[in-house]
Design a protein around this motif. Sequence first.
Motif, mmCIF file in Angstrom:
data_model
loop_
_atom_site.group_PDB
_atom_site.id
_atom_site.type_symbol
_atom_site.label_atom_id
_atom_site.label_comp_id
_atom_site.label_asym_id
_atom_site.label_seq_id
_atom_site.Cartn_x
_atom_site.Cartn_y
_atom_site.Cartn_z
ATOM 1 N N TYR A 65 8.288 0.769 16.401
ATOM 2 C CA TYR A 65 8.871 1.425 15.224
ATOM 3 C C TYR A 65 9.962 2.416 15.651
ATOM 4 C CZ TYR A 65 9.335 4.253 11.023
ATOM 5 O OH TYR A 65 9.843 4.926 9.942
ATOM 6 N N MET A 75 -0.160 5.238 16.132
ATOM 7 C CA MET A 75 -0.556 4.789 14.789
ATOM 8 C C MET A 75 0.376 3.675 14.312
ATOM 9 S SD MET A 75 -0.926 7.086 11.338
ATOM 10 C CE MET A 75 -1.419 6.346 9.795
ATOM 11 N N GLU A 76 -0.206 2.606 13.772
ATOM 12 C CA GLU A 76 0.601 1.484 13.323
ATOM 13 C C GLU A 76 1.144 1.694 11.919
ATOM 14 O OE1 GLU A 76 -2.322 -1.549 13.905
ATOM 15 O OE2 GLU A 76 -1.464 -2.125 15.845
ATOM 16 N N LYS A 77 2.305 1.109 11.669
ATOM 17 C CA LYS A 77 2.960 1.228 10.362
ATOM 18 C C LYS A 77 3.243 -0.169 9.829
ATOM 19 C CE LYS A 77 5.159 5.519 11.906
ATOM 20 N NZ LYS A 77 4.306 5.599 13.128
ATOM 21 N N ARG A 78 3.235 -0.301 8.515
ATOM 22 C CA ARG A 78 3.548 -1.590 7.901
ATOM 23 C C ARG A 78 4.808 -1.466 7.045
ATOM 24 N NH1 ARG A 78 0.022 -5.836 8.234
ATOM 25 N NH2 ARG A 78 -2.070 -5.393 9.045
ATOM 26 N N ILE A 79 5.647 -2.507 7.141
ATOM 27 C CA ILE A 79 6.901 -2.540 6.389
ATOM 28 C C ILE A 79 7.037 -3.911 5.736
ATOM 29 C CG2 ILE A 79 9.428 -2.423 6.562
ATOM 30 C CD1 ILE A 79 9.102 -0.496 8.858
ATOM 31 N N ASN A 108 3.745 -1.217 15.906
ATOM 32 C CA ASN A 108 3.150 -0.088 16.615
ATOM 33 C C ASN A 108 4.179 1.036 16.745
ATOM 34 O OD1 ASN A 108 4.751 -0.459 19.038
ATOM 35 N ND2 ASN A 108 3.406 -2.157 19.580
ATOM 36 N N ASP A 109 3.728 2.208 17.161
ATOM 37 C CA ASP A 109 4.603 3.385 17.217
ATOM 38 C C ASP A 109 5.823 3.163 18.097
ATOM 39 O OD1 ASP A 109 3.332 5.037 15.446
ATOM 40 O OD2 ASP A 109 2.128 6.079 16.938
ATOM 41 N N LYS A 119 3.164 -5.371 10.617
ATOM 42 C CA LYS A 119 2.577 -4.238 11.333
ATOM 43 C C LYS A 119 3.397 -3.938 12.589
ATOM 44 C CE LYS A 119 -1.465 -5.097 12.965
ATOM 45 N NZ LYS A 119 -2.903 -5.375 13.010
ATOM 46 N N GLU A 166 11.572 1.913 4.293
ATOM 47 C CA GLU A 166 10.440 2.818 4.198
ATOM 48 C C GLU A 166 9.133 2.131 4.583
ATOM 49 O OE1 GLU A 166 10.795 0.908 0.099
ATOM 50 O OE2 GLU A 166 12.143 1.661 1.670
ATOM 51 N N ILE A 167 8.175 2.948 5.014
ATOM 52 C CA ILE A 167 6.839 2.461 5.392
ATOM 53 C C ILE A 167 6.050 2.222 4.114
ATOM 54 C CG2 ILE A 167 4.701 3.063 6.596
ATOM 55 C CD1 ILE A 167 6.474 4.940 8.343
#
Length: 350
Positions: free
Chosen positions: A332, A1-5, A328-329, A326, A348-349
Amino acid sequence: MEKRIDYNKLKTYVKSLLMSSGIEERDALIVSDVLIKAELQGVSSHGLSRLEVYLQRISKGLINKKPNLSIDFKFPALGIMDADNSLGHLAAHKAMTAAVEKAKDFGISMVGVKNSNHFGTASYYAEMAVKENLVGFVISNGPPATPPWGGKEMYFGTNPLAVGIPGGERGPIVVDMATSIVARGKIIKAAKEGKEIEPGWALDEEGNPTTNPDKALKGCILPMGGHKGSAITMLIELMAGLLTGAGYGKQVAWQYDENSGKGNVGHIFCAMNPVGFMEADEIRSKMDNFYDEIKGIPKAQGFDSIRLPGESRSKNMDDNIKEGIKLNDTLYKDLVELGNNLGVEMPEIL
């Protein structure tokens, strides 16, 4: 799952990691800006995925964290820098800064660099010149990745080329490309993520076509455009490597091999004032007209638009500034681990 910072928070995080590794704050600001801009533009193969190996090489003394960057101008506008085994981003930034300042006085300037390392995206430095209304030109060699035409053993680097030309209201045109069929960073990224690469990108050690990124990294990447692309790659090797006094061919170290020694990478940076050819207003007008003419050409079947080089990067940048970068896992988790090891807290995300 992708995360954005948030990109600003991520840039501060990267700067803190570099400073915790012994890099001076002013230098950490430059490197973090280069890496985050690559991520903003969607060129993640040359962004944060490279940070871990930079930090590893710094910790092992394979990159000089406190370099003495000196430029010797043997001619008024032609100089050579000894990068003192610095992070390539620092050498590149100083060299292009010097070329830009000299070009303002002499109309054109070129600075060669030896004893350097990987410098991220070449377009970053071409755009430094563009921001000063100058044409920017950048080339670099790198560790062996592509074979000479007809060979199956890597010898030349992926040898990037970037050119930025100031524009008018439509904006500049910036070309940035590896002279291999694909940047090596994309194959490294695929290997980290456990994904196959495209057919036609690479050969394995036996000279057979492969879609396995691990086999590709042991074999070689193919040049763009067949024998013509191979010739361009060779010219960059000669100019950025041999003629600057840097390494060339197998003398350039593979940064992911800690036994390979110092990088010994070579670069060339050139800035040119186009006002030497025609007036600034006329250049801006002609650039806008050029842009509009290209956009107005009838589209071939299967295409819904005609895009100029750099357009997709510009759109990615706008989106990622608004929405966050963005990750990726895999990336991150790698960044979190780097922070844990160096005592820096991951932002934080979003």
